[in-house]
Design an enzyme around this catalytic site. Structure first.
Site, PDB file in Angstrom:
ATOM      1  N   VAL A  99      15.526   8.997  -0.657  1.00  0.00           N
ATOM      2  CA  VAL A  99      15.772  10.144  -1.546  1.00  0.00           C
ATOM      3  C   VAL A  99      14.572  11.091  -1.493  1.00  0.00           C
ATOM      4  O   VAL A  99      14.713  12.304  -1.392  1.00  0.00           O
ATOM      5  CB  VAL A  99      15.998   9.658  -2.994  1.00  0.00           C
ATOM      6  CG1 VAL A  99      16.003  10.829  -3.969  1.00  0.00           C
ATOM      7  CG2 VAL A  99      17.278   8.852  -3.108  1.00  0.00           C
TER       8      VAL A  99
ATOM      9  N   LYS B 239      13.267 -10.404   3.489  1.00  0.00           N
ATOM     10  CA  LYS B 239      11.921 -10.137   2.964  1.00  0.00           C
ATOM     11  C   LYS B 239      10.895 -11.176   3.406  1.00  0.00           C
ATOM     12  O   LYS B 239       9.720 -10.858   3.607  1.00  0.00           O
ATOM     13  CB  LYS B 239      11.973 -10.061   1.428  1.00  0.00           C
ATOM     14  CG  LYS B 239      12.926  -9.004   0.888  1.00  0.00           C
ATOM     15  CD  LYS B 239      12.568  -7.601   1.347  1.00  0.00           C
ATOM     16  CE  LYS B 239      13.518  -6.573   0.797  1.00  0.00           C
ATOM     17  NZ  LYS B 239      14.445  -6.000   1.784  1.00  0.00           N
TER      18      LYS B 239
ATOM     19  N   LYS C 101      10.846 -13.962  -5.884  1.00  0.00           N
ATOM     20  CA  LYS C 101      11.612 -12.860  -5.290  1.00  0.00           C
ATOM     21  C   LYS C 101      12.719 -13.410  -4.397  1.00  0.00           C
ATOM     22  O   LYS C 101      12.553 -14.446  -3.747  1.00  0.00           O
ATOM     23  CB  LYS C 101      10.697 -11.976  -4.438  1.00  0.00           C
ATOM     24  CG  LYS C 101       9.691 -11.152  -5.235  1.00  0.00           C
ATOM     25  CD  LYS C 101       8.924 -10.220  -4.301  1.00  0.00           C
ATOM     26  CE  LYS C 101       8.107  -9.201  -5.071  1.00  0.00           C
ATOM     27  NZ  LYS C 101       7.360  -8.289  -4.158  1.00  0.00           N
TER      28      LYS C 101
ATOM     29  N   ARG D 240      15.707   3.137   6.166  1.00  0.00           N
ATOM     30  CA  ARG D 240      16.628   4.265   5.977  1.00  0.00           C
ATOM     31  C   ARG D 240      15.826   5.517   5.632  1.00  0.00           C
ATOM     32  O   ARG D 240      14.628   5.409   5.342  1.00  0.00           O
ATOM     33  CB  ARG D 240      17.587   3.959   4.822  1.00  0.00           C
ATOM     34  CG  ARG D 240      16.868   3.880   3.482  1.00  0.00           C
ATOM     35  CD  ARG D 240      17.775   3.598   2.299  1.00  0.00           C
ATOM     36  NE  ARG D 240      17.056   3.714   1.039  1.00  0.00           N
ATOM     37  CZ  ARG D 240      16.350   2.719   0.501  1.00  0.00           C
ATOM     38  NH1 ARG D 240      16.251   1.559   1.104  1.00  0.00           N
ATOM     39  NH2 ARG D 240      15.702   2.888  -0.658  1.00  0.00           N
TER      40      ARG D 240
ATOM     41  N   GLY E 213      14.100  -3.730  -3.909  1.00  0.00           N
ATOM     42  CA  GLY E 213      14.214  -2.760  -4.992  1.00  0.00           C
ATOM     43  C   GLY E 213      14.144  -3.391  -6.369  1.00  0.00           C
ATOM     44  O   GLY E 213      14.636  -2.857  -7.352  1.00  0.00           O
TER      45      GLY E 213
ATOM     46  N   TYR F 181       1.613 -12.403  -8.763  1.00  0.00           N
ATOM     47  CA  TYR F 181       2.074 -11.184  -9.418  1.00  0.00           C
ATOM     48  C   TYR F 181       0.890 -10.249  -9.633  1.00  0.00           C
ATOM     49  O   TYR F 181      -0.079 -10.595 -10.314  1.00  0.00           O
ATOM     50  CB  TYR F 181       2.715 -11.499 -10.764  1.00  0.00           C
ATOM     51  CG  TYR F 181       3.268 -10.299 -11.486  1.00  0.00           C
ATOM     52  CD1 TYR F 181       3.020 -10.094 -12.844  1.00  0.00           C
ATOM     53  CD2 TYR F 181       4.030  -9.353 -10.812  1.00  0.00           C
ATOM     54  CE1 TYR F 181       3.530  -8.985 -13.495  1.00  0.00           C
ATOM     55  CE2 TYR F 181       4.551  -8.233 -11.458  1.00  0.00           C
ATOM     56  CZ  TYR F 181       4.296  -8.051 -12.792  1.00  0.00           C
ATOM     57  OH  TYR F 181       4.807  -6.952 -13.439  1.00  0.00           O
TER      58      TYR F 181
ATOM     59  N   GLU G 233       7.777  -4.406   1.226  1.00  0.00           N
ATOM     60  CA  GLU G 233       9.059  -4.420   1.963  1.00  0.00           C
ATOM     61  C   GLU G 233       9.209  -3.132   2.758  1.00  0.00           C
ATOM     62  O   GLU G 233       8.497  -2.146   2.528  1.00  0.00           O
ATOM     63  CB  GLU G 233      10.238  -4.583   0.995  1.00  0.00           C
ATOM     64  CG  GLU G 233      10.350  -3.528  -0.073  1.00  0.00           C
ATOM     65  CD  GLU G 233      11.312  -3.963  -1.200  1.00  0.00           C
ATOM     66  OE1 GLU G 233      11.239  -5.111  -1.659  1.00  0.00           O
ATOM     67  OE2 GLU G 233      12.120  -3.124  -1.613  1.00  0.00           O
TER      68      GLU G 233
ATOM     69  N   GLU H 232       5.219 -14.898  -4.769  1.00  0.00           N
ATOM     70  CA  GLU H 232       4.034 -14.080  -4.526  1.00  0.00           C
ATOM     71  C   GLU H 232       3.194 -14.072  -5.800  1.00  0.00           C
ATOM     72  O   GLU H 232       3.747 -14.146  -6.910  1.00  0.00           O
ATOM     73  CB  GLU H 232       4.421 -12.624  -4.204  1.00  0.00           C
ATOM     74  CG  GLU H 232       5.002 -12.398  -2.842  1.00  0.00           C
ATOM     75  CD  GLU H 232       5.263 -10.915  -2.577  1.00  0.00           C
ATOM     76  OE1 GLU H 232       5.233 -10.107  -3.534  1.00  0.00           O
ATOM     77  OE2 GLU H 232       5.509 -10.560  -1.413  1.00  0.00           O
TER      78      GLU H 232
ATOM     79  N   ASN I  12      11.932  -0.184   3.854  1.00  0.00           N
ATOM     80  CA  ASN I  12      13.224   0.458   3.559  1.00  0.00           C
ATOM     81  C   ASN I  12      13.680   1.129   4.856  1.00  0.00           C
ATOM     82  O   ASN I  12      13.128   2.149   5.267  1.00  0.00           O
ATOM     83  CB  ASN I  12      13.072   1.474   2.434  1.00  0.00           C
ATOM     84  CG  ASN I  12      12.612   0.802   1.132  1.00  0.00           C
ATOM     85  OD1 ASN I  12      13.088  -0.277   0.800  1.00  0.00           O
ATOM     86  ND2 ASN I  12      11.671   1.403   0.460  1.00  0.00           N
TER      87      ASN I  12
HETATM   88  C1  MV4 Z   1       5.564  -6.775  -6.733  1.00  0.00           C
HETATM   89  C2  MV4 Z   1       4.855  -6.282  -7.859  1.00  0.00           C
HETATM   90  C3  MV4 Z   1       3.720  -6.974  -8.284  1.00  0.00           C
HETATM   91  N1  MV4 Z   1       3.313  -8.085  -7.620  1.00  0.00           N
HETATM   92  N2  MV4 Z   1       5.121  -7.860  -6.090  1.00  0.00           N
HETATM   93  C4  MV4 Z   1       9.376  -4.034  -7.279  1.00  0.00           C
HETATM   94  C5  MV4 Z   1      10.570  -3.910  -6.380  1.00  0.00           C
HETATM   95  C6  MV4 Z   1      10.033  -3.891  -5.039  1.00  0.00           C
HETATM   96  N3  MV4 Z   1       9.914  -2.508  -4.614  1.00  0.00           N
HETATM   97  C7  MV4 Z   1       8.700  -4.581  -5.111  1.00  0.00           C
HETATM   98  N4  MV4 Z   1       8.308  -4.527  -6.470  1.00  0.00           N
HETATM   99  C8  MV4 Z   1       7.162  -5.076  -6.915  1.00  0.00           C
HETATM  100  N5  MV4 Z   1       6.677  -6.152  -6.281  1.00  0.00           N
HETATM  101  C9  MV4 Z   1       4.018  -8.504  -6.529  1.00  0.00           C
HETATM  102  N6  MV4 Z   1       3.588  -9.608  -5.875  1.00  0.00           N
HETATM  103  C10 MV4 Z   1       5.343  -5.121  -8.501  1.00  0.00           C
HETATM  104  C11 MV4 Z   1       6.490  -4.520  -8.012  1.00  0.00           C
HETATM  105  C12 MV4 Z   1       6.979  -3.317  -8.662  1.00  0.00           C
HETATM  106  C13 MV4 Z   1       7.479  -3.385  -9.953  1.00  0.00           C
HETATM  107  C14 MV4 Z   1       7.562  -4.606 -10.605  1.00  0.00           C
HETATM  108  C15 MV4 Z   1       8.075  -4.619 -11.878  1.00  0.00           C
HETATM  109  C16 MV4 Z   1       8.491  -3.458 -12.497  1.00  0.00           C
HETATM  110  C17 MV4 Z   1       8.436  -2.271 -11.843  1.00  0.00           C
HETATM  111  C18 MV4 Z   1       7.934  -2.217 -10.554  1.00  0.00           C
HETATM  112  C19 MV4 Z   1       7.891  -1.008  -9.855  1.00  0.00           C
HETATM  113  C20 MV4 Z   1       7.394  -0.968  -8.584  1.00  0.00           C
HETATM  114  C21 MV4 Z   1       6.930  -2.140  -7.965  1.00  0.00           C
END
Ligand code: MV4
Length: 452
Positions: free
Chosen positions: A295, A116, A158, A292, A164, A202, A288, A200, A290
């Site tokens: 779904v 990542k 992270k 692949r 995910g 938030y 990020e 990062e 993915n």
């Molecule tokens: C984040 C974010 C907010 N701020 N990064 C979740 C897993 C991956 N797909 C990336 N994700 C996130 N990254 C920053 N800097 C919010 C998400 C996020 C998320 C975070 C908490 C709970 C549910 C979420 C669902 C989709 C994305």
């Protein structure tokens, strides 16, 4: 073009690939674990081989038996589907060593984008917006404290080998940060054998918008528009749709072009998804890749008219994409709901069991991608997906009405499913108005009356 493809997966995605092979005149070799023996979809493959007992580690994740099945079955290529070995760079490398085409991105690109922090650095180099944060891995607590002060709390810790949502921790102050760093690193070491973490800013309550990419081995990188996957719970998507509601056209174009720029810089080919978060002001940030097929690929297929599994196979066979970006329409609105054998009234715990009655909806604009049938046993060994119900109509309002009509027609007995919750979500004004963000369902789920 391949004569035979081994489908290294199970359930609905295995059936999806078997069907694509059949339409291309390619023979398919299915594999199954003891738990899947007798599943009807296996009969649609030209050959089938048992690759081991129920536990995934001894079957669908077991390299040797899958490669052996490909050798015995004379398959020139392997389609990994999603999950299992779909993003396992080592498996993709071994396929190449065994002179078996892996139907997916090159393992070099998979490795690069799977890290990542490296992916973030590639995004920055490709002028793709990223969330303010650390440029690389965190090397000391003091460095983390300094960066967090610079970007401002809350920050997100992270795992660089994560994805995910696994291994993420929110820190709202310096004490959270110090304890979060330790826990995140320990969890990452345990889960991914790589303790590397990064920071990062938030972004509170973002939308999750991702771009479907298709690239061939001749330098052509195209997008099949975006999907909004914000309706999710604990990182489990329930509803996905394309196009994203209420997204300004200029933002849509910019997100899709950014995704293509990043993939173009990564020596990537085949299907992939570039994931972004989008804040209330439509600022979007790369999160990020993915590497692949996902779904939710059917909503992009419906809107673009492109068969993504067929195109994956053609790209892996070395073909050039037979269309340009201008050839790809964005027709209507497609919505997918994931019908899982889980009990929303008992914290979504799995509800394995035998389907004693099944009446599947149909009619104009309805597609049900599923491997199940009456008498089918939902196994406790794998994910609880029964199938994906997809609708495609000219407008989003019509698509929601169509989905509600289809869910009302749907009869499934013998297992608890997410259908009652899905209907309540689709009827909610926030969903109808396209106001759902990634934390909406967690905020509102208690308001939904217990399932009918
Ligand atoms: C984040 C974010 C907010 N701020 N990064 C979740 C897993 C991956 N797909 C990336 N994700 C996130 N990254 C920053 N800097 C919010 C998400 C996020 C998320 C975070 C908490 C709970 C549910 C979420 C669902 C989709 C994305």
């Amino acid at each position: 073009m391949f004569q035979r493809i081994l489908v290294a997966n199970r359930g609905e995605i295995a059936l999806r690939v078997i069907r694509a092979c059949r339409e291309l005149g390619i023979e398919s070799v299915a594999v199954f674990s003891e738990a899947d023996r007798g599943a009807h979809y296996l009969e649609l493959a030209d050959e089938k081989y048992c690759i081991g007992p129920a536990p995934s580690t001894n079957s669908y994740l077991f390299f040797n038996n899958i490669i052996a099945a490909a050798e015995i079955g004379n398959a020139q290529a392997i389609h990994p589907g999603y999950g299992f070995l779909a993003e396992n760079a080592e498996f993709a490398r071994i396929c190449r060593e065994c002179d078996i085409e892996f139907i997916g991105p090159p393992h070099e690109a998979m490795n690069k984008l799977g890290d990542k922090v490296a992916a973030r650095q590639m995004a920055m180099a490709a002028d793709v917006p990223v969330v303010p944060g650390s440029d690389g891995l965190i090397t000391s607590e003091a460095e983390a404290v300094r960066i967090a002060e610079e970007i401002g709390y809350p920050v997100l810790i992270k795992a660089t080998a994560g994805g995910g949502g696994k291994g993420m921790r929110v820190a709202r102050n310096v004490d959270d940060l110090k304890s979060g760093l330790k826990n995140a690193a320990q969890e990452a070491e345990k889960a991914f054998k790589n303790a590397g973490v990064y920071l990062e800013k938030y972004v509170e309550n973002p939308r999750h918008i991702e771009v479907q990419i298709l690239a061939d081995r001749h330098g052509h990188v195209l997008h099949l528009w975006e999907r909004d996957c914000s309706t999710q719970r604990k990182h489990q998507k329930l509803i996905e749709e394309s196009p994203a509601p209420n997204l300004p056209e200029a933002v849509r174009q910019s997100i899709c072009e950014s995704a293509c720029r990043l993939i173009r810089s990564a020596d990537y080919d085949n299907a992939g998804t570039v994931e972004f978060i989008v804040d209330r002001d439509f600022n979007f940030y790369f999160i990020e890749v993915n590497a692949r097929i996902q779904v939710e690929h059917p909503v992009s297929e419906q809107v673009s008219g492109i068969d993504l599994i067929e195109e994956q196979i053609r790209v892996a066979a070395g073909e050039k994409l037979s269309f340009t970006q201008d050839d790809i329409p964005r027709n209507g609105s497609a919505i997918e709901v994931r019908i899982n054998a889980e009990d929303p009234n008992h914290d979504f715990r799995g509800s394995p069991g035998t389907i004693t009655k099944l009446r599947v909806p149909g009619g104009r604009g309805v597609r049900f991608d599923s491997h199940v049938h009456e008498g089918y046993r939902i196994s406790p060994y794998y994910d609880s997906m029964v199938g994906k119900l997809i609708v495609h109509r000219p407008t989003r309002e019509q698509a929601i009405a169509c989905m509600l009509r289809a869910l009302d027609e749907f009869v499934i007995e013998g297992v608890a499913t997410t259908i009652p919750l899905l209907k309540q979500i689709l009827r909610d004004p926030a969903f109808a108005n396209g106001e759902v963000d990634t934390r909406w369902l967690e905020r509102t789920i208690d308001q939904f009356i217990p399932a009918e």
